[in-house]
Structures are given as C-alpha cells and as structure tokens.
Design a protein around this motif. Sequence first.
Motif, PDB file in Angstrom:
ATOM      1  N   UNK A   1       0.833  -1.202   0.000  1.00 56.03           N
ATOM      2  CA  UNK A   1       0.000   0.000   0.000  1.00 56.03           C
ATOM      3  C   UNK A   1       0.875   1.262   0.000  1.00 56.03           C
ATOM      4  N   UNK A   2       1.974   1.211   0.746  1.00 56.75           N
ATOM      5  CA  UNK A   2       2.904   2.337   0.760  1.00 56.75           C
ATOM      6  C   UNK A   2       3.541   2.520  -0.620  1.00 56.75           C
ATOM      7  N   UNK A   3       3.920   1.416  -1.254  1.00 51.59           N
ATOM      8  CA  UNK A   3       4.511   1.494  -2.595  1.00 51.59           C
ATOM      9  C   UNK A   3       3.508   2.066  -3.589  1.00 51.59           C
ATOM     10  N   UNK A   4       2.254   1.654  -3.451  1.00 53.43           N
ATOM     11  CA  UNK A   4       1.220   2.156  -4.354  1.00 53.43           C
ATOM     12  C   UNK A   4       1.031   3.660  -4.166  1.00 53.43           C
ATOM     13  N   UNK A   5       0.999   4.104  -2.916  1.00 51.46           N
ATOM     14  CA  UNK A   5       0.860   5.527  -2.630  1.00 51.46           C
ATOM     15  C   UNK A   5       2.036   6.306  -3.203  1.00 51.46           C
ATOM     16  N   UNK A   6       3.221   5.754  -3.082  1.00 46.78           N
ATOM     17  CA  UNK A   6       4.411   6.428  -3.605  1.00 46.78           C
ATOM     18  C   UNK A   6       4.314   6.595  -5.119  1.00 46.78           C
ATOM     19  N   UNK A   7       3.902   5.524  -5.818  1.00 50.04           N
ATOM     20  CA  UNK A   7       3.784   5.604  -7.280  1.00 50.04           C
ATOM     21  C   UNK A   7       2.744   6.636  -7.689  1.00 50.04           C
ATOM     22  N   UNK A   8       1.573   6.586  -7.062  1.00 47.64           N
ATOM     23  CA  UNK A   8       0.505   7.529  -7.404  1.00 47.64           C
ATOM     24  C   UNK A   8       0.920   8.970  -7.129  1.00 47.64           C
ATOM     25  N   UNK A   9       1.622   9.175  -6.033  1.00 46.74           N
ATOM     26  CA  UNK A   9       2.051  10.526  -5.667  1.00 46.74           C
ATOM     27  C   UNK A   9       3.090  11.054  -6.648  1.00 46.74           C
ATOM     28  N   UNK A  10       4.038  10.202  -7.036  1.00 51.83           N
ATOM     29  CA  UNK A  10       5.062  10.629  -7.985  1.00 51.83           C
ATOM     30  C   UNK A  10       4.459  10.996  -9.334  1.00 51.83           C
ATOM     31  N   UNK A  11       3.494  10.198  -9.784  1.00 49.65           N
ATOM     32  CA  UNK A  11       2.823  10.495 -11.057  1.00 49.65           C
ATOM     33  C   UNK A  11       2.107  11.838 -10.975  1.00 49.65           C
ATOM     34  N   UNK A  12       1.380  12.069  -9.881  1.00 51.17           N
ATOM     35  CA  UNK A  12       0.647  13.323  -9.729  1.00 51.17           C
ATOM     36  C   UNK A  12       1.596  14.509  -9.630  1.00 51.17           C
ATOM     37  N   UNK A  13       2.698  14.330  -8.927  1.00 55.47           N
ATOM     38  CA  UNK A  13       3.667  15.418  -8.795  1.00 55.47           C
ATOM     39  C   UNK A  13       4.243  15.805 -10.151  1.00 55.47           C
ATOM     40  N   UNK A  14       4.603  14.817 -10.949  1.00 54.55           N
ATOM     41  CA  UNK A  14       5.138  15.120 -12.282  1.00 54.55           C
ATOM     42  C   UNK A  14       4.073  15.760 -13.169  1.00 54.55           C
ATOM     43  N   UNK A  15       2.846  15.269 -13.050  1.00 53.43           N
ATOM     44  CA  UNK A  15       1.755  15.803 -13.872  1.00 53.43           C
ATOM     45  C   UNK A  15       1.508  17.276 -13.590  1.00 53.43           C
ATOM     46  N   UNK A  16       1.670  17.674 -12.338  1.00 51.85           N
ATOM     47  CA  UNK A  16       1.310  19.042 -11.942  1.00 51.85           C
ATOM     48  C   UNK A  16       2.512  19.912 -11.590  1.00 51.85           C
ATOM     49  N   UNK A  17       3.691  19.472 -11.961  1.00 52.98           N
ATOM     50  CA  UNK A  17       4.897  20.220 -11.604  1.00 52.98           C
ATOM     51  C   UNK A  17       4.841  21.662 -12.113  1.00 52.98           C
ATOM     52  N   UNK A  18       4.454  21.852 -13.372  1.00 54.25           N
ATOM     53  CA  UNK A  18       4.418  23.207 -13.930  1.00 54.25           C
ATOM     54  C   UNK A  18       3.353  24.066 -13.255  1.00 54.25           C
ATOM     55  N   UNK A  19       2.220  23.469 -12.941  1.00 49.99           N
ATOM     56  CA  UNK A  19       1.164  24.203 -12.248  1.00 49.99           C
ATOM     57  C   UNK A  19       1.638  24.641 -10.864  1.00 49.99           C
ATOM     58  N   UNK A  20       2.314  23.762 -10.143  1.00 50.20           N
ATOM     59  CA  UNK A  20       2.832  24.109  -8.824  1.00 50.20           C
ATOM     60  C   UNK A  20       3.822  25.273  -8.916  1.00 50.20           C
ATOM     61  N   UNK A  21       4.708  25.208  -9.900  1.00 50.93           N
ATOM     62  CA  UNK A  21       5.685  26.287 -10.062  1.00 50.93           C
ATOM     63  C   UNK A  21       5.007  27.600 -10.433  1.00 50.93           C
ATOM     64  N   UNK A  22       4.029  27.526 -11.323  1.00 55.07           N
ATOM     65  CA  UNK A  22       3.335  28.760 -11.735  1.00 55.07           C
ATOM     66  C   UNK A  22       2.582  29.379 -10.570  1.00 55.07           C
ATOM     67  N   UNK A  23       1.929  28.547  -9.768  1.00 56.39           N
ATOM     68  CA  UNK A  23       1.203  29.071  -8.618  1.00 56.39           C
ATOM     69  C   UNK A  23       2.160  29.740  -7.623  1.00 56.39           C
TER      70      UNK A  23
END
Length: 322
Positions: A1-23
């Motif tokens: 479950x921890x590994x799954x959370x890590x994978x999902x979080x990494x994908x979301x972080x990469x997906x929204x990296x530019x949005x986070x920086x712009x904000x």
Amino acid sequence: QIDRLDRLSQVALEQHRQLLDRRRDEGRVRHCHGDLHLGNVVLLEGEPTPFDCLEFDPGLATIDVIYDLAFLVMDLLHRGLRPHAQRALQGWLEISEDDEAMALLPLCLATRAAVRAKVSGLQGEADEARHYLDLAVAMFDTTAPLLVALGGVSGTGKTTVARGLAPDLGRPPGAVILRSDVIRKRLFGVAPEEKLGAEAYQPEVSQRVFRRMAERAARLLSSGQAVIADGVFGDAWQRELMEAAADGKGAAFAGLWLEAPEAVLADRIAQRRNDASDATAAVLRDQLRAIDRTQITWTGVDASGDPRATLAAARGSLRTGG
C-alpha cells in the motif's frame, strides 16, 4: 500500500509540476498555518479558531494555500465527516475562486493523510496509521467528473438540494456548488447576503453571470472535480451553456428542473433570511410568466414537499439517469 501511494504521488507530482511552479510565481505559496488538522482547531466563543501553527520553521509553513486547507479537509474525511469537508472546501472556493487548485487537491489530500499515517505509526497507533494510509491512496480516486444543473424558479429549494447532493457526488470531498446568486454578488463586489438593485439583473449582467458559471464549471471539470450548477436557468441559452460546458470536457451531465405550486414558492420566499437570493413574490410571478415549461427538457423533480423529500426525489432522478 505504501509502494502504491508512492507511485501515485510521484505520477501526480510530475503531472502538476508546472502548475505548482506557476502558482508559486503567482503568489499562491505563502506563509500559512502549516499544521491545520482538527487537533489544532478549537471552538472559541462559537467560532472555529486555528491555533498552534507551525512556528519552529517558517520554511515548512511556506506552502501552497491549497496544501494548507487540505489538512483540514483530509482530517474531516478521516473522521467520516465528508459533508463537513465539502462545506469547508466550498466556503474557501466561494471566497477565493481558486478553481485551478482543485487539480492539486488529490495530491495534497493524499500527502496530508500520509503525514498523519507516519505520525500515527511513530506513536504506535497501527490501526490509525493504516486508516490514514488507506485514505491517502483513496484520494487518487479516478471517478469521472459529473455536472449536475439544478434549475427552477425561485423558492423551489435548489440550494438546499445542491448542498444535500454535493458530498455524495464525484471524488472526495464532493461536488463544488456554483450558485448564480453568489456569482452575481461577487461581480458587484458585495457580500452574498447584501441586496442588489434592478440594474444587477439586466440581461447583459445575466450574460456575464452565466458565462462566468460555465467557465468555472469547465475549469473544475477539467481538474476532475464534480460540479453542481444552481440557478433559475429560465432561458434556453443558459441551459445550453451548462450542457456545453460538460460536453466540452467529456463529463457526464444531468439537468434537473425543480417544480412546486406558486403558493408554496411564495411562502418560502417570504420566510427567507440572510440568503444570497434577492427574489421576491413579484420576481417569482415574473419568472412563472416568462418561462415556457414546454421548452425545458431537463428531468422534472417534485419540490412541493419538505426538503428531505425533494432531496430524495433529486437523488432518485440522478440514479435513474435523469
């Protein structure tokens, strides 16, 4: 479950990296409370009041504002208080109109739940840690977004139905409600409860209100959040705008039309207090004269009974594909 959370979080972080920086560049990263879970909120003289903010390291408390709010929303979800979580998010959005932040909400909620899972684990609370961990993974729910439009003349109880439906629609913590009355008040820079004059209800103003509602709905749907649009929707172009907003984002759409006898509606309007609606009995009569019910294709909902009956009827219509 921890590994799954890590994978999902990494994908979301990469997906929204530019949005986070712009904000960050636009000033959405600020010195916030930093530790806004329910253990750090007290009811003080009847008002929920945060205390014990993160003081030992200003850097850790300098975060995106949605990450600050996410701790409170997540903890409400953890305690089984999803309607409260939806209302907290709703209130913040009505003030901020920071719709693009909703794209970051799953990642922020999951990260906050992961923080509490780690703290609980370090404290030897294994069951609590697992509960938070399961919640963290669940925050990446991929439920398809839905737009529900609630139409009908004043007094039919659209806002009450919207608030009842919202927590159960879409991904946690539920649908965002866009209310035409509130949007109109914001256009004029006044509080929702402040009354507006006739000039605020001219056709050109209503054009701005409903186009703003459609724009916000489209943005929220793009982020994956469900939306409830609350307005009279007496004109065909208004209904078409909402349907197009859903269609343009590939979201499901359901239009419900609430109905009740004029005498019932007039009585409800007369009893309103501290509400964003400026409707009067005279406004109601004008609406009833102007709206051609034969041109409305949305599913009719009987709103003549008490609020619970109307909410149940609306839920039934949604379940049957209304």
